[in-house]
Design a protein around this motif. Structure first.
Motif, PDB file in Angstrom:
ATOM      1  N   ASN A  71       0.830  -1.209   0.000  1.00  0.00           N
ATOM      2  CA  ASN A  71       0.000   0.000   0.000  1.00  0.00           C
ATOM      3  C   ASN A  71       0.863   1.256   0.000  1.00  0.00           C
ATOM      4  OD1 ASN A  71      -2.485  -1.250  -0.146  1.00  0.00           O
ATOM      5  ND2 ASN A  71      -2.723  -1.371   2.082  1.00  0.00           N
ATOM      6  N   ALA A  74       2.038   1.745  -3.476  1.00  0.00           N
ATOM      7  CA  ALA A  74       0.927   2.203  -4.324  1.00  0.00           C
ATOM      8  C   ALA A  74       0.634   3.685  -4.079  1.00  0.00           C
ATOM      9  CB  ALA A  74      -0.315   1.363  -4.058  1.00  0.00           C
ATOM     10  N   VAL A  75       0.636   4.113  -2.838  1.00  0.00           N
ATOM     11  CA  VAL A  75       0.375   5.520  -2.517  1.00  0.00           C
ATOM     12  C   VAL A  75       1.489   6.400  -3.069  1.00  0.00           C
ATOM     13  CG1 VAL A  75       0.242   7.190  -0.605  1.00  0.00           C
ATOM     14  CG2 VAL A  75      -1.075   5.054  -0.499  1.00  0.00           C
ATOM     15  N   GLU A  77       3.388   5.780  -5.633  1.00  0.00           N
ATOM     16  CA  GLU A  77       3.227   5.839  -7.096  1.00  0.00           C
ATOM     17  C   GLU A  77       2.099   6.786  -7.487  1.00  0.00           C
ATOM     18  OE1 GLU A  77       2.710   1.775  -8.274  1.00  0.00           O
ATOM     19  OE2 GLU A  77       4.866   1.333  -8.124  1.00  0.00           O
ATOM     20  N   LYS A  78       1.021   6.737  -6.736  1.00  0.00           N
ATOM     21  CA  LYS A  78      -0.122   7.627  -7.030  1.00  0.00           C
ATOM     22  C   LYS A  78       0.282   9.090  -6.830  1.00  0.00           C
ATOM     23  CE  LYS A  78      -4.899   8.455  -5.806  1.00  0.00           C
ATOM     24  NZ  LYS A  78      -6.037   8.071  -4.978  1.00  0.00           N
ATOM     25  N   ALA A  81       2.473  10.214  -9.631  1.00  0.00           N
ATOM     26  CA  ALA A  81       1.704  10.399 -10.864  1.00  0.00           C
ATOM     27  C   ALA A  81       0.923  11.719 -10.817  1.00  0.00           C
ATOM     28  CB  ALA A  81       0.753   9.231 -11.063  1.00  0.00           C
ATOM     29  N   GLU A  82       0.456  12.076  -9.653  1.00  0.00           N
ATOM     30  CA  GLU A  82      -0.297  13.318  -9.517  1.00  0.00           C
ATOM     31  C   GLU A  82       0.607  14.549  -9.688  1.00  0.00           C
ATOM     32  OE1 GLU A  82      -2.216  12.983  -5.721  1.00  0.00           O
ATOM     33  OE2 GLU A  82      -3.782  11.659  -6.497  1.00  0.00           O
TER      34      GLU A  82
END
Length: 86
Positions: A71, A74-75, A77-78, A81-82
């Motif tokens: 997790n 994933a956070v 990476e998010k 990306a933002e």
């Protein structure tokens, strides 16, 4: 008089246990040993069960740790990306 002193000495003697029948000493010793063995076996079983429980708990914690780390990745990476302009 000497006979009465001998009698008292024999009653007070530390070797009095030696005068007991062998079968009685053996059975009492066996009972104590059996009781001690049973106690040790019970404790051993309790420890084995506790070890098994701790191993299961360790495995569960490893799985949770892995899930949390996934997790986090994933956070990150998010978030990355933002930040990128489109």
């Amino acid at each position: 008089m000497a006979d009465s002193m001998s009698y008292h000495r024999s009653k007070m003697s530390p070797t009095r246990m030696m005068d007991e029948p062998q079968s009685r000493r053996t059975s009492e010793g066996t009972l104590k040993r059996d009781s001690s063995t049973a106690t040790l076996l019970t404790r051993e079983q309790q420890l084995r069960e506790e070890i098994a429980r701790l191993r299961r708990e360790e495995q569960e914690l490893r799985e949770k740790d892995h899930w949390v780390k996934q997790n986090i990745v994933a956070v990150r990476e998010k978030m990355a990306a933002e930040r990128r302009p489109y």
